[in-house]
Scaffold this motif. Structure first.
Motif, PDB file in Angstrom:
ATOM      1  N   THR A  18      -0.181   7.201   7.413  1.00 15.88           N
ATOM      2  CA  THR A  18      -0.400   7.747   8.746  1.00 15.88           C
ATOM      3  C   THR A  18      -1.745   7.280   9.277  1.00 15.88           C
ATOM      4  O   THR A  18      -2.552   6.712   8.544  1.00 15.88           O
ATOM      5  N   ARG A  19      -1.996   7.500  10.523  1.00 16.35           N
ATOM      6  CA  ARG A  19      -3.233   7.014  11.114  1.00 16.35           C
ATOM      7  C   ARG A  19      -4.404   7.909  10.731  1.00 16.35           C
ATOM      8  O   ARG A  19      -4.256   9.116  10.590  1.00 16.35           O
ATOM      9  N   SER A  20      -5.582   7.298  10.577  1.00 16.53           N
ATOM     10  CA  SER A  20      -6.791   8.049  10.309  1.00 16.53           C
ATOM     11  C   SER A  20      -7.661   8.105  11.554  1.00 16.53           C
ATOM     12  O   SER A  20      -7.922   9.167  12.088  1.00 16.53           O
ATOM     13  N   HIS A  68      -5.527   3.243   9.027  1.00 17.47           N
ATOM     14  CA  HIS A  68      -4.491   4.134   8.522  1.00 17.47           C
ATOM     15  C   HIS A  68      -4.877   4.607   7.116  1.00 17.47           C
ATOM     16  O   HIS A  68      -5.750   4.040   6.464  1.00 17.47           O
ATOM     17  N   MET A  69      -4.204   5.658   6.668  1.00 15.00           N
ATOM     18  CA  MET A  69      -4.495   6.225   5.354  1.00 15.00           C
ATOM     19  C   MET A  69      -3.214   6.828   4.792  1.00 15.00           C
ATOM     20  O   MET A  69      -2.207   6.956   5.496  1.00 15.00           O
ATOM     21  N   LYS A  70      -3.263   7.178   3.524  1.00 12.64           N
ATOM     22  CA  LYS A  70      -2.140   7.866   2.891  1.00 12.64           C
ATOM     23  C   LYS A  70      -2.448   9.351   2.765  1.00 12.64           C
ATOM     24  O   LYS A  70      -3.530   9.732   2.313  1.00 12.64           O
ATOM     25  N   VAL A  71      -1.498  10.169   3.162  1.00 12.54           N
ATOM     26  CA  VAL A  71      -1.545  11.602   2.876  1.00 12.54           C
ATOM     27  C   VAL A  71      -0.334  11.881   2.008  1.00 12.54           C
ATOM     28  O   VAL A  71       0.802  11.866   2.484  1.00 12.54           O
ATOM     29  N   TRP A 102      -3.318  19.322   7.288  1.00 16.20           N
ATOM     30  CA  TRP A 102      -2.561  18.326   6.524  1.00 16.20           C
ATOM     31  C   TRP A 102      -3.372  17.057   6.301  1.00 16.20           C
ATOM     32  O   TRP A 102      -3.429  16.533   5.191  1.00 16.20           O
ATOM     33  N   ASN A 103      -4.014  16.523   7.353  1.00 11.76           N
ATOM     34  CA  ASN A 103      -4.705  15.240   7.164  1.00 11.76           C
ATOM     35  C   ASN A 103      -6.189  15.372   6.828  1.00 11.76           C
ATOM     36  O   ASN A 103      -6.817  14.395   6.439  1.00 11.76           O
ATOM     37  N   GLU A 140       0.839  -1.197   0.000  1.00 13.21           N
ATOM     38  CA  GLU A 140       0.000   0.000   0.000  1.00 13.21           C
ATOM     39  C   GLU A 140       0.872   1.244   0.000  1.00 13.21           C
ATOM     40  O   GLU A 140       0.559   2.244  -0.641  1.00 13.21           O
ATOM     41  N   SER A 141       1.991   1.185   0.735  1.00 15.63           N
ATOM     42  CA  SER A 141       2.895   2.336   0.806  1.00 15.63           C
ATOM     43  C   SER A 141       4.311   1.846   1.052  1.00 15.63           C
ATOM     44  O   SER A 141       4.542   1.000   1.921  1.00 15.63           O
TER      45      SER A 141
END
Length: 411
Positions: A176-178, A168-171, A200-201, A30-31
């Motif tokens: 990073t955590r959601s 978690h999610m992508k920024v 930012w998020n 995923e990342s």
């Protein structure tokens, strides 16, 4: 930084079964770059036959990541990779997928913590850092220390009725955590959802995905089916699928927004309450976040004493909460309000009381605000558990007790 030569090799499986026919192996992450937070991501495995997955640590920093399982069949698979928080230098992990003679290699790099983030405060635009805690009972996810938004809770006392999970999610390219949540299996609602907010998020104005779906964290049969609206309640009233983490607070991408439409982020909210005073509070919270380095938020509900329910799209009973609350903890470098750059504000609403038009058709005002300690007294547990470690008990106590009605910044 310059990558260290590989000095330690961990083989999670010694079994290697040759594939029949032409060997192929494709591994996707995923990342490839994640933040210093403890967290997880899912690995996509596609092979032509039986496969094994190995982890190769760089340098002396070994053992900081774990796989759900390390071997499988030729069917496409999703493997969860859980990793600890990083408190030192940037580190990397090579993942090696093998199927017969075929190999697929990917490297995941975990960033070093930003100076001033995590338990020591600071701008937490990556979602913060901190030492990871133990695994939560049942969910298998780490319960991290230093995530400022988390309340005090003990997974060892869940007794199968509750579980802690996170998303978690992508920024950009950063993982990073959601949000985190405490799920009640009996009630089919999250008792609280906790998350960090910042410009930012939150992200740009993506809009609503309306991707109503089951949460991939655990079995759909144990969740609320939100693919359609809730039935009228057993009390005869109309209830919305009310967000705990608002859709408008995760606007960076479709994937980030879609997570807010999982059933685990929904509760039955009286439609007038959800669409009026609760929506007004959500807007105010985002406005506060836009003027903060980070705003830590806990949104929750109470179900003790509840005697009403709705039916979801699969005819499951979903408890209608008796009350809702929201607590926010602001961090701003060199802040002129609060103590040690932190300040808090909280709200508590009786659900039945605010089902009256004379109550729900209002705007949020300072008269409704209470201190964090006042809300804690109503709930019976401590909010923002990491605050004491960040500031010390005396200063943290002052933040908890400060009356937000007396602080003009909030209004």
């Amino acid at each position: 930084m310059t990558r260290l030569a590989v000095s330690f090799f961990v083989a999670l499986s010694v079994l290697l079964v040759s594939c029949s026919g032409s060997d192929s192996a494709v591994l996707r992450l995923e990342s490839e770059q994640v933040s210093a937070d403890a967290g997880f991501q899912r690995l996509s495995v596609t092979t032509s036959g039986d496969w094994t997955l190995e982890m190769n640590y760089g340098g002396h920093q070994d053992g900081w990541a774990r796989l759900d399982y390390s071997s499988g069949t030729s069917e496409d698979s999703s493997v969860r990779l859980v990793y600890d928080a990083n408190t030192g230098e940037e580190r990397s992990l090579e993942l090696i997928l093998s199927c017969g003679s075929a190999r697929s290699r990917k490297t995941m790099t975990q960033a070093a913590p930003r100076q001033g983030s995590g338990n020591t405060g600071g701008s937490d635009n990556t979602g913060g850092s901190g030492n990871s805690g133990g695994d939560s009972q049942g969910s298998g996810m780490p319960v991290p220390a230093g995530w400022m938004e988390l309340p005090d809770f003990d997974p060892a006392q869940f007794d199968g009725r509750y579980d802690y999970y996170n998303h978690h999610m992508k920024v950009g390219k950063v993982q990073t955590r959601s949000y985190s949540y405490l799920w009640s299996y009996d009630d089919r609602v999250s008792l609280w959802v906790a998350y960090p907010l910042s410009n930012w998020n939150i992200g740009a104005n993506y809009g609503r995905s309306d991707a109503w779906a089951f949460d991939p964290n655990f079995a759909a049969s144990k969740q609320s089916d939100v693919s359609k609206g809730f039935s009228n309640g057993s009390d005869g009233r109309r209830y919305d699928r009310g967000h705990m983490l608002p859709s408008a607070s995760r606007q960076g991408s479709y994937a980030n927004n879609a997570q807010t439409f999982y059933g685990t982020n929904m509760t039955p909210q009286f439609y007038g309450f959800n669409q009026n005073i609760w929506a007004d509070l959500e807007i105010k919270v985002r406005n506060w976040a836009s003027k903060s380095d980070t705003l830590y938020v806990i949104t929750g509900c109470q179900v003790d004493g509840a005697d009403s329910y709705v039916r979801d799209a699969s005819a499951n009973k979903v408890t209608i909460p008796v009350s809702y609350y929201k607590a926010v903890l602001r961090y701003k470098t060199s802040s002129t309000i609060g103590y040690g750059n932190y300040a808090g504000c909280a709200f508590f609403f009786d659900h039945d009381e605010y089902s009256s038009a004379s109550k729900y058709d209002r705007s949020i005002s300072k008269s409704m605000a209470i201190s964090i300690s006042e809300l804690e007294a109503k709930l019976g547990f401590r909010l923002f558990d990491a605050l004491d470690e960040a500031l010390g008990e005396d200063a943290a106590g002052k933040v908890r007790k400060q009356d937000p009605k007396s602080v003009d910044w909030w209004w």
